[in-house]
Design an enzyme around this catalytic site. Sequence first.
Site, PDB file in Angstrom:
ATOM      1  N   LYS A  53      45.664  63.893 -18.025  1.00 23.58           N
ATOM      2  CA  LYS A  53      44.689  64.437 -18.973  1.00 23.58           C
ATOM      3  C   LYS A  53      45.218  65.721 -19.619  1.00 23.58           C
ATOM      4  O   LYS A  53      45.089  65.926 -20.830  1.00 23.58           O
ATOM      5  CB  LYS A  53      43.345  64.686 -18.265  1.00 23.58           C
ATOM      6  CG  LYS A  53      42.638  63.383 -17.878  1.00 23.58           C
ATOM      7  CD  LYS A  53      41.456  63.558 -16.920  1.00 23.58           C
ATOM      8  CE  LYS A  53      40.929  62.165 -16.539  1.00 23.58           C
ATOM      9  NZ  LYS A  53      39.778  62.194 -15.615  1.00 23.58           N
ATOM     10  N   GLN A  97      36.450  66.379 -12.247  1.00 25.50           N
ATOM     11  CA  GLN A  97      37.107  65.175 -11.727  1.00 25.50           C
ATOM     12  C   GLN A  97      36.419  64.694 -10.448  1.00 25.50           C
ATOM     13  O   GLN A  97      36.130  65.495  -9.549  1.00 25.50           O
ATOM     14  CB  GLN A  97      38.595  65.485 -11.468  1.00 25.50           C
ATOM     15  CG  GLN A  97      39.427  64.282 -11.056  1.00 25.50           C
ATOM     16  CD  GLN A  97      39.570  63.229 -12.164  1.00 25.50           C
ATOM     17  OE1 GLN A  97      39.500  63.533 -13.345  1.00 25.50           O
ATOM     18  NE2 GLN A  97      39.752  61.982 -11.775  1.00 25.50           N
ATOM     19  N   ASP A 120      32.716  63.436 -20.284  1.00 28.36           N
ATOM     20  CA  ASP A 120      32.713  62.215 -19.471  1.00 28.36           C
ATOM     21  C   ASP A 120      31.506  61.338 -19.803  1.00 28.36           C
ATOM     22  O   ASP A 120      31.457  60.171 -19.402  1.00 28.36           O
ATOM     23  CB  ASP A 120      32.651  62.586 -17.979  1.00 28.36           C
ATOM     24  CG  ASP A 120      33.975  62.418 -17.267  1.00 28.36           C
ATOM     25  OD1 ASP A 120      34.756  61.549 -17.682  1.00 28.36           O
ATOM     26  OD2 ASP A 120      34.204  63.154 -16.286  1.00 28.36           O
TER      27      ASP A 120
HETATM   28  N1  GUN Z   1      37.521  59.725 -11.338  1.00 28.96           N
HETATM   29  C1  GUN Z   1      37.910  58.455 -11.621  1.00 28.96           C
HETATM   30  N2  GUN Z   1      37.611  58.164 -12.911  1.00 28.96           N
HETATM   31  C2  GUN Z   1      37.020  59.251 -13.440  1.00 28.96           C
HETATM   32  C3  GUN Z   1      36.506  59.568 -14.729  1.00 28.96           C
HETATM   33  O1  GUN Z   1      36.492  58.772 -15.662  1.00 28.96           O
HETATM   34  N3  GUN Z   1      36.011  60.828 -14.867  1.00 28.96           N
HETATM   35  C4  GUN Z   1      35.977  61.719 -13.855  1.00 28.96           C
HETATM   36  N4  GUN Z   1      35.449  62.914 -14.082  1.00 28.96           N
HETATM   37  N5  GUN Z   1      36.447  61.471 -12.654  1.00 28.96           N
HETATM   38  C5  GUN Z   1      36.971  60.240 -12.451  1.00 28.96           C
END
Ligand code: GUN
Length: 315
Positions: A53, A97, A120
């Site tokens: 990211k 996350q 998200d």
């Molecule tokens: N952990 C696994 N996939 C995701 C996601 O799409 N967003 C977040 N914040 N954590 C994750």
Amino acid sequence: MAASILDGNKIASEIKAEVATEVKAMAAAGTRPSLAVILAGHNPASEIYVRGKVKSSEEVGIYSEQLTPPDTISTEELLEMVIKLNQRDEIDGILVQLPLPSQVDSKKILMAVDPAKDVDGFHPVNVGFLSTQRPGLVPCTPAGILEILRRSNVPIAGQQAVVVGRSDIVGKPTAMLLINGNATVTVCHSKTRELPGVCRRADILVAAIGRAGMVTRDFVKPGATVIDVGMNKVTDRAEFDRLFAGNARREETFRSKGSTLVGDVHPEVAEVAGKLTPVPGGVGPLTIAMLMANTVRAAKLRRGSRVPAFAGERS
Ligand code: GUN
């Protein structure tokens, strides 16, 4: 005839290039979209995702900031971090996350993120916007699935779509986007009876269950579009043989690494489906591309700019 393979890396690159162009235009007008990522503790998979990211943010010109509290952090301390990010006007996107350390109340944390910065799309306000077709922030993986369909010229309106899996992060929002796109949508889960038969009705089949190779050829109508959201690590020899017997390339990876990555869709489905997303290189790359797109979208929405509708959404 073998299915045509939908190249997620190529689509993700196209989207990131479009985002980079938008970021440049915004920078010329004096704004730089920015993303803050909170990574609590040391989950190895999360560390890899977050690295991706941050790297993509740099590529497209988004300013990114990483906050890495220890895995002993309390709900209150994490809430304090989120509230501070909410208050910083120069931060457009906040991503916490998941999974969070077990002592943290995840729902409380996600509820605390300012919906306008919720890149998200997990906050109930954004869930509500999606279900009532108002402009908001849509979860990245479902938005990516719709982009794959749209950019691969797969029709949605009037089609039978079946989503296997009802998670808040993937299954439910994907179903909602497909409904908004005028598909006829069925959502299946562990209690669904006659699962293969229900799936066989699908023109568009989305597999988001989290079980290696569970969707076999008897689940798939010939010519259907199959979207594989699964990411499962196979380490068991018998399971490997069920999925990849006779595949020399996979055999080599399995022998050298002791594991291989497989989706929720069995490789044999490629002989039946019309279009299919591979694993890896299908839906996965779209998740990060859509995070970049959501960060730009949040930056624009927060400044009162008009934004184009996302797939299935009314602007
Ligand atoms: N952990 C696994 N996939 C995701 C996601 O799409 N967003 C977040 N914040 N954590 C994750």
